[in-house]
Design an enzyme around this catalytic site. Structure first.
Site, short mmCIF file in Angstrom:
data_model
loop_
_atom_site.label_atom_id
_atom_site.label_comp_id
_atom_site.label_asym_id
_atom_site.label_seq_id
_atom_site.Cartn_x
_atom_site.Cartn_y
_atom_site.Cartn_z
N CYS A 124 0.71 -1.48 0.24
CA CYS A 124 0.04 0.05 -0.15
C CYS A 124 0.64 1.25 0.07
O CYS A 124 0.38 2.35 -0.21
CB CYS A 124 -1.00 0.33 1.23
SG CYS A 124 -2.05 -1.30 1.32
N CYS A 446 0.13 2.63 6.50
CA CYS A 446 0.74 1.26 6.95
C CYS A 446 0.48 0.38 5.44
O CYS A 446 0.18 0.98 4.68
CB CYS A 446 -0.48 0.48 7.84
SG CYS A 446 -2.20 0.56 7.07
#
Length: 462
Positions: A124, A446
């Site tokens: 991500c 994250c």
């Protein structure tokens, strides 16, 4: 030499740049600029609208979206194509036909075939890695101008045959006689035809991210009510930002054979009553993570333009280019890693103190916060962890004030194209600093594998 990483407001006319600069006055704080240290200044960032997977973009390929966004970037900056030295994209689920999507998109957008391009992946935070890699090339003196961005296409993910079927098919391609071919075909069983779907799960733990988010929320005492309230906040703020014309990085895109797409289609404010009706999506029946308080999968692309010439900086300050924000390579961004099982989604908690320490700043110095909202439970757990004894006391920095936090919505409402979210976060920080007159912004996210990223961004001095 003063290096610049360019960023221009998507909706602003270049002819009105001087007036816009005069409207924005940053707070008087110390600057992170240092004598003899190159600065990277963002000038332009655009993205195609974030659309729910399987909708209007369904018949395209990743490089189609990337090409459209690159062309939009060039249109907004008037930057000559031959001024770009390097192009870097981030992506997660790769289309096998265009595995180096950066190169294919660049060629499709009309960039010179002499411009190198490569694609990176870091879950991500892939586009974060693309941006900081580009900054590193500039800081090292390798490049004067780069384009960095991210692309993700969830409407047509690669689905493979089973391992046994693949082995049989490869053996068939090597078979030399009819008997060998018939024997291999006869060995195929019904179970061999079961396809392998890409899983949003950790390879090392086999746990889905949603399941991990549910456990994390429970570990930090985040209630279902808190998660639903935060999800509703995200959608409400995103809707207001969209209606007020604040999402200026979005460019209109004519989808071949379909209509023109000009805005994100996943923003859907609801009510607490409606959110309460949804059942747990991962840990059943007592979990707290639902479809509504999780980010959804979208297809999208967002690039950034970068340049680093002293003469261009002089022009930018006059009236050709609006300089909005800058960050400084090697000082104000960090990557972190931790246990992928119990600390999978705590990247912001570990990254934020390190980024602030490297920049010599405190939480109170930050005017704009943009954190990736993978799940409402993940966000709330990080906020609680940052304000608790979870971290060693010497790294404790406190919790970002909500009046500065994700004020234009986030991944829960805008969507989460894995490879492009990082660019959207930086875009939003730059626009908010311009709009709100702040000096420092902080991006944090994250990522799968227990990794994370944090970056301090400084508004360019007026």
């Amino acid at each position: 030499m003063r290096i610049i990483f360019l960023y221009v407001s998507g909706a602003c006319s270049l002819s009105t740049t001087t007036q816009l600069q005069a409207q924005v006055q940053t707070k008087s704080k110390k600057t992170l600029a240092r004598p003899g240290v190159k600065n990277i200044v963002l000038v332009e960032g655009v993205r195609t609208p974030f659309l729910l997977s399987g909708t209007t973009y369904a018949d395209l390929m990743p490089h189609d979206l990337a090409r459209a966004a690159l062309q939009g970037l060039l249109n907004r900056t008037n930057l000559p194509k031959d001024a770009v030295d390097y192009i870097i994209y981030g992506t997660v689920i790769q289309e096998v036909k265009t595995s180096n999507v950066a190169r294919e998109a660049a060629l499709g957008a009309g960039f010179s075939d002499k411009i190198p391009a490569h694609t990176v992946t870091m879950a991500c935070i892939s586009s974060n890695q693309a941006m900081t890699t580009g900054a590193g090339l500039i800081a090292a003196g390798q490049c004067d101008a780069i384009v960095a961005g991210g692309v993700e296409f969830m409407s047509d993910v690669p689905i493979r045959h089973s391992r046994k079927m693949r082995k049989t098919m490869l053996s068939l391609s090597r078979a030399k006689t009819l008997g060998q071919r018939l024997g291999l075909i006869g060995s195929i069983r019904l179970a061999h035809l079961t396809p392998e779907l890409p899983a949003v799960a950790e390879f090392s733990t086999a746990e889905t991210m949603g399941h991990s988010a549910d456990r994390l929320a429970a570990a930090f005492g985040v209630s279902r009510l808190e998660q639903d309230e935060f999800a509703l906040r995200s959608h409400t703020l995103a809707k207001k930002a969209q209606d007020d014309g604040l999402l200026q990085d979005v460019i209109s895109f004519k989808v071949p054979g379909r209509d023109i797409v000009s805005k994100d289609n996943g923003i859907r404010p609801s009510s607490m009553e409606q959110l309460k009706k949804l059942k747990p999506a991962f840990i059943k029946p007592h979990g707290t993570v639902t479809a509504a308080n999780s980010s959804f999968l979208v297809s999208a692309r967002s690039p950034f333009g970068v340049t680093a010439t002293l003469s261009f900086l002089s022009d930018a300050i006059s009236d050709d280019i609006l300089i909005v924000s800058c960050f400084h390579p090697g000082r104000d961004f960090v990557y972190v890693s931790q246990d992928p099982k119990d600390q999978l989604l705590l990247g912001p908690t570990y990254g934020t103190p390190k980024a602030l320490e490297r920049a010599g700043l405190s939480m109170s110095d930050i005017d704009v916060f943009e954190f990736h909202e993978a799940f409402a439970g993940q966000i709330m757990a990080n906020l609680k962890a940052m304000d608790s004894d979870w971290l060693p006391r010497h790294t404790w920095v406190g919790t970002p004030p909500m009046e500065k936090f994700n004020l234009w919505g986030g991944s829960l409402s805008l969507g989460h194209p894995f490879g492009a979210t990082g660019c959207r976060l930086v875009t939003t920080v730059a626009h908010r600093l311009q709009k709100e007159g702040g000096q420092y912004g902080l991006v944090a996210a994250c990522a799968a594998g227990g990794q994370g990223h944090a970056m301090v961004i400084e508004a360019y001095p007026q």
